[in-house]
Design a protein around this motif. Structure first.
Motif, PDB file in Angstrom:
ATOM      1  N   ASP A   5     -14.193  46.817   9.612  1.00  0.00           N
ATOM      2  CA  ASP A   5     -14.298  47.364  10.959  1.00  0.00           C
ATOM      3  C   ASP A   5     -15.079  46.409  11.861  1.00  0.00           C
ATOM      4  O   ASP A   5     -16.257  46.134  11.612  1.00  0.00           O
ATOM      5  CB  ASP A   5     -14.987  48.732  10.902  1.00  0.00           C
ATOM      6  CG  ASP A   5     -15.056  49.380  12.265  1.00  0.00           C
ATOM      7  OD1 ASP A   5     -14.081  49.275  13.038  1.00  0.00           O
ATOM      8  OD2 ASP A   5     -16.094  50.001  12.565  1.00  0.00           O
ATOM      9  N   GLY A   6     -14.409  45.856  12.865  1.00  0.00           N
ATOM     10  CA  GLY A   6     -15.056  44.946  13.801  1.00  0.00           C
ATOM     11  C   GLY A   6     -15.255  43.536  13.306  1.00  0.00           C
ATOM     12  O   GLY A   6     -15.932  42.740  13.959  1.00  0.00           O
ATOM     13  N   LEU A  52      -7.356  40.796  14.998  1.00  0.00           N
ATOM     14  CA  LEU A  52      -7.592  41.452  13.706  1.00  0.00           C
ATOM     15  C   LEU A  52      -8.913  42.221  13.697  1.00  0.00           C
ATOM     16  O   LEU A  52      -9.004  43.308  13.127  1.00  0.00           O
ATOM     17  CB  LEU A  52      -7.563  40.423  12.578  1.00  0.00           C
ATOM     18  CG  LEU A  52      -6.188  39.843  12.270  1.00  0.00           C
ATOM     19  CD1 LEU A  52      -6.317  38.602  11.391  1.00  0.00           C
ATOM     20  CD2 LEU A  52      -5.293  40.880  11.623  1.00  0.00           C
ATOM     21  N   ALA A  53      -9.938  41.665  14.338  1.00  0.00           N
ATOM     22  CA  ALA A  53     -11.240  42.343  14.381  1.00  0.00           C
ATOM     23  C   ALA A  53     -11.213  43.564  15.304  1.00  0.00           C
ATOM     24  O   ALA A  53     -11.923  44.540  15.057  1.00  0.00           O
ATOM     25  CB  ALA A  53     -12.323  41.362  14.826  1.00  0.00           C
ATOM     26  N   CYS A  54     -10.397  43.516  16.349  1.00  0.00           N
ATOM     27  CA  CYS A  54     -10.341  44.602  17.349  1.00  0.00           C
ATOM     28  C   CYS A  54      -9.565  45.823  16.900  1.00  0.00           C
ATOM     29  O   CYS A  54      -9.802  46.923  17.405  1.00  0.00           O
ATOM     30  CB  CYS A  54      -9.664  44.108  18.620  1.00  0.00           C
ATOM     31  SG  CYS A  54     -10.611  42.992  19.637  1.00  0.00           S
ATOM     32  N   ASP A  91     -16.587  38.712  15.023  1.00  0.00           N
ATOM     33  CA  ASP A  91     -17.489  39.851  14.873  1.00  0.00           C
ATOM     34  C   ASP A  91     -17.621  40.608  16.185  1.00  0.00           C
ATOM     35  O   ASP A  91     -17.777  39.991  17.252  1.00  0.00           O
ATOM     36  CB  ASP A  91     -18.885  39.383  14.447  1.00  0.00           C
ATOM     37  CG  ASP A  91     -18.915  38.937  13.007  1.00  0.00           C
ATOM     38  OD1 ASP A  91     -18.611  39.766  12.126  1.00  0.00           O
ATOM     39  OD2 ASP A  91     -19.228  37.754  12.767  1.00  0.00           O
ATOM     40  N   ARG A  92     -17.574  41.941  16.078  1.00  0.00           N
ATOM     41  CA  ARG A  92     -17.810  42.794  17.244  1.00  0.00           C
ATOM     42  C   ARG A  92     -19.295  42.749  17.576  1.00  0.00           C
ATOM     43  O   ARG A  92     -20.143  42.895  16.713  1.00  0.00           O
ATOM     44  CB  ARG A  92     -17.405  44.237  16.945  1.00  0.00           C
ATOM     45  CG  ARG A  92     -17.603  45.162  18.141  1.00  0.00           C
ATOM     46  CD  ARG A  92     -17.395  46.630  17.845  1.00  0.00           C
ATOM     47  NE  ARG A  92     -16.109  46.906  17.243  1.00  0.00           N
ATOM     48  CZ  ARG A  92     -15.951  47.572  16.095  1.00  0.00           C
ATOM     49  NH1 ARG A  92     -17.002  48.010  15.414  1.00  0.00           N
ATOM     50  NH2 ARG A  92     -14.760  47.795  15.618  1.00  0.00           N
ATOM     51  N   LEU A 123     -16.766  43.842  23.030  1.00  0.00           N
ATOM     52  CA  LEU A 123     -17.147  42.446  23.182  1.00  0.00           C
ATOM     53  C   LEU A 123     -17.212  41.832  21.787  1.00  0.00           C
ATOM     54  O   LEU A 123     -17.849  42.389  20.886  1.00  0.00           O
ATOM     55  CB  LEU A 123     -18.515  42.345  23.865  1.00  0.00           C
ATOM     56  CG  LEU A 123     -19.031  40.944  24.160  1.00  0.00           C
ATOM     57  CD1 LEU A 123     -18.144  40.271  25.206  1.00  0.00           C
ATOM     58  CD2 LEU A 123     -20.473  41.024  24.657  1.00  0.00           C
ATOM     59  N   TYR A 124     -16.536  40.696  21.606  1.00  0.00           N
ATOM     60  CA  TYR A 124     -16.418  40.050  20.300  1.00  0.00           C
ATOM     61  C   TYR A 124     -16.754  38.569  20.420  1.00  0.00           C
ATOM     62  O   TYR A 124     -16.389  37.917  21.403  1.00  0.00           O
ATOM     63  CB  TYR A 124     -14.985  40.175  19.765  1.00  0.00           C
ATOM     64  CG  TYR A 124     -14.604  41.588  19.428  1.00  0.00           C
ATOM     65  CD1 TYR A 124     -14.593  42.030  18.113  1.00  0.00           C
ATOM     66  CD2 TYR A 124     -14.270  42.492  20.426  1.00  0.00           C
ATOM     67  CE1 TYR A 124     -14.250  43.339  17.801  1.00  0.00           C
ATOM     68  CE2 TYR A 124     -13.932  43.806  20.127  1.00  0.00           C
ATOM     69  CZ  TYR A 124     -13.924  44.218  18.818  1.00  0.00           C
ATOM     70  OH  TYR A 124     -13.598  45.509  18.511  1.00  0.00           O
ATOM     71  N   ASP A 125     -17.425  38.039  19.411  1.00  0.00           N
ATOM     72  CA  ASP A 125     -17.676  36.599  19.311  1.00  0.00           C
ATOM     73  C   ASP A 125     -16.920  36.058  18.116  1.00  0.00           C
ATOM     74  O   ASP A 125     -16.957  36.644  17.027  1.00  0.00           O
ATOM     75  CB  ASP A 125     -19.169  36.306  19.156  1.00  0.00           C
ATOM     76  CG  ASP A 125     -19.933  36.476  20.454  1.00  0.00           C
ATOM     77  OD1 ASP A 125     -19.319  36.328  21.532  1.00  0.00           O
ATOM     78  OD2 ASP A 125     -21.142  36.750  20.402  1.00  0.00           O
TER      79      ASP A 125
END
Length: 155
Positions: free
Chosen positions: A32-33, A67-69, A107-108, A117-119
């Protein structure tokens, strides 16, 4: 055409993601995230200077972002929702070259309502180094990507 290798858990958005398939993306981890993916830079991914085309690095990072979102298994009532980019920024720090293995770690950082917001950090390593290095050290940092997401209804 390169095939997508799923060494980690499969994600439904990859079923029809022909860009990620062409890039030869391998999923290393999903939660998740979070997503970690990698690919090997091929000749057709290079620019006229013999280094990775910025658009290839951007597209690679964007796949990790997607994929993270998006959850692998949406919660009840969320099956018809998708999370997409509302904006992104990328900073290219160092070049990467043919044959190198690039790894993206997404990563979220924050989530509020329908926005996130993700980096995403992108690393490069020589193929031999990538095989012998523990998964915690994927090489030199070559780019930083920050993505802003929005959850919307699927059309």
């Amino acid at each position: 055409m390169a095939e997508t290798t799923l060494s980690g858990p499969p994600h439904p958005i990859l079923e029809n993601d022909y860009a990620s398939e062409w890039m030869g993306i391998e999923v290393l981890s999903l939660s998740d995230g979070h997503a970690t993916i990698r690919m090997t830079l091929r000749q057709e991914m290079l620019n006229g200077f013999g280094m990775a085309h910025g658009g290839m690095i951007f597209a690679f990072a964007d796949s990790a972002f997607a994929l993270a979102c998006n959850p692998i298994h949406p919660s009840p009532g969320e099956e018809n929702l998708i999370t997409v980019a509302s904006g992104v920024d990328i900073n290219f720090l160092k070049p990467a070259y043919r044959g190198q293995v690039v790894t993206a770690v997404a990563d979220r950082r924050s989530s509020a309502g329908r926005s996130g917001l993700y980096d995403i950090q992108i690393f490069a390593a020589d193929a031999q180094q990538a095989e012998s290095t523990p998964s915690g050290a994927p090489g030199e940092l070559i780019a930083e990507f920050r993505g802003r997401s929005r959850t919307i209804p699927r059309k």
